[in-house]
Design a protein around this motif. Sequence first.
Motif, mmCIF file in Angstrom:
data_model
loop_
_atom_site.group_PDB
_atom_site.id
_atom_site.type_symbol
_atom_site.label_atom_id
_atom_site.label_comp_id
_atom_site.label_asym_id
_atom_site.label_seq_id
_atom_site.Cartn_x
_atom_site.Cartn_y
_atom_site.Cartn_z
ATOM 1 N N LEU A 45 -12.757 42.749 -33.813
ATOM 2 C CA LEU A 45 -13.819 41.772 -33.582
ATOM 3 C C LEU A 45 -13.779 40.669 -34.636
ATOM 4 O O LEU A 45 -13.920 39.480 -34.309
ATOM 5 N N LEU A 46 -13.556 41.034 -35.876
ATOM 6 C CA LEU A 46 -13.435 40.023 -36.935
ATOM 7 C C LEU A 46 -12.250 39.100 -36.670
ATOM 8 O O LEU A 46 -12.342 37.889 -36.880
ATOM 9 N N TYR A 47 -11.133 39.674 -36.219
ATOM 10 C CA TYR A 47 -9.968 38.835 -35.931
ATOM 11 C C TYR A 47 -10.248 37.886 -34.768
ATOM 12 O O TYR A 47 -9.886 36.716 -34.814
ATOM 13 N N VAL A 48 -10.888 38.400 -33.730
ATOM 14 C CA VAL A 48 -11.207 37.562 -32.568
ATOM 15 C C VAL A 48 -12.130 36.412 -32.980
ATOM 16 O O VAL A 48 -11.928 35.269 -32.567
ATOM 17 N N ILE A 87 -9.014 37.686 -43.807
ATOM 18 C CA ILE A 87 -10.333 38.294 -43.635
ATOM 19 C C ILE A 87 -10.182 39.720 -43.111
ATOM 20 O O ILE A 87 -10.855 40.638 -43.584
ATOM 21 N N VAL A 88 -9.299 39.928 -42.168
ATOM 22 C CA VAL A 88 -9.087 41.256 -41.591
ATOM 23 C C VAL A 88 -8.504 42.203 -42.641
ATOM 24 O O VAL A 88 -8.932 43.357 -42.751
ATOM 25 N N LYS A 89 -7.551 41.731 -43.422
ATOM 26 C CA LYS A 89 -6.955 42.578 -44.466
ATOM 27 C C LYS A 89 -7.996 42.970 -45.514
ATOM 28 O O LYS A 89 -8.073 44.134 -45.920
ATOM 29 N N PHE A 90 -8.789 41.998 -45.949
ATOM 30 C CA PHE A 90 -9.837 42.279 -46.939
ATOM 31 C C PHE A 90 -10.868 43.250 -46.368
ATOM 32 O O PHE A 90 -11.290 44.191 -47.035
ATOM 33 N N SER A 91 -11.250 43.041 -45.115
ATOM 34 C CA SER A 91 -12.219 43.929 -44.464
ATOM 35 C C SER A 91 -11.656 45.333 -44.304
ATOM 36 O O SER A 91 -12.383 46.320 -44.469
ATOM 37 N N PRO A 113 -21.725 51.168 -36.673
ATOM 38 C CA PRO A 113 -20.931 50.038 -37.191
ATOM 39 C C PRO A 113 -21.805 49.029 -37.939
ATOM 40 O O PRO A 113 -21.906 47.856 -37.587
ATOM 41 N N ILE A 114 -22.437 49.495 -38.998
ATOM 42 C CA ILE A 114 -23.380 48.663 -39.760
ATOM 43 C C ILE A 114 -22.658 47.591 -40.558
ATOM 44 O O ILE A 114 -23.151 46.470 -40.690
ATOM 45 N N PHE A 115 -21.489 47.905 -41.079
ATOM 46 C CA PHE A 115 -20.793 46.953 -41.950
ATOM 47 C C PHE A 115 -20.424 45.661 -41.229
ATOM 48 O O PHE A 115 -20.414 44.594 -41.830
ATOM 49 N N ILE A 116 -20.147 45.735 -39.933
ATOM 50 C CA ILE A 116 -19.804 44.521 -39.191
ATOM 51 C C ILE A 116 -20.991 43.570 -39.150
ATOM 52 O O ILE A 116 -20.818 42.346 -39.128
#
Length: 154
Positions: free
Chosen positions: A76-79, A86-90, A130-133
Amino acid sequence: MLQMLIRNKSKIGWSVFLILLLVLIRAFEDTLFYDPFLNYFKDEYAHLPFPQINIFKLFFSLGMRFYLNSVISLLLLYVIFKDKQIVKFSALLYMILGSVLMVSFIFVLISFGEESKMTLFYIRRFLIQPIFILLFIPGFYYQKHSSQRRTERS
């Protein structure tokens, strides 16, 4: 506004699909995962003893659920952002937070047991939901737009 929606219809479609997957994990949690605490925390658990627990099965089930939620959240972050950094850090944050939460959950369950029901409840909440998202999307959005404003001013 309408043109922006039309231009981003693929992004919106994928986002809705991924959010639907998160909802489906929640909707079918009883059948997909072993978690004796699901019904326990729905009842008046303050006065009830802990249910019978297979600790290895519970650890694996919580880990799989956290992993599935994390992978879908990373997609979802990548989309949304189309930014691999951002995806790697997440992903790194998910690994660290998931490890700390799993160790904390098992430690509290084994060491303190029934006297720390609320602590277990909240640690488990962070593992199964999925709270972190909900924190990452606004945080990265703010970071991305504030850095764009800085480069525009320069």
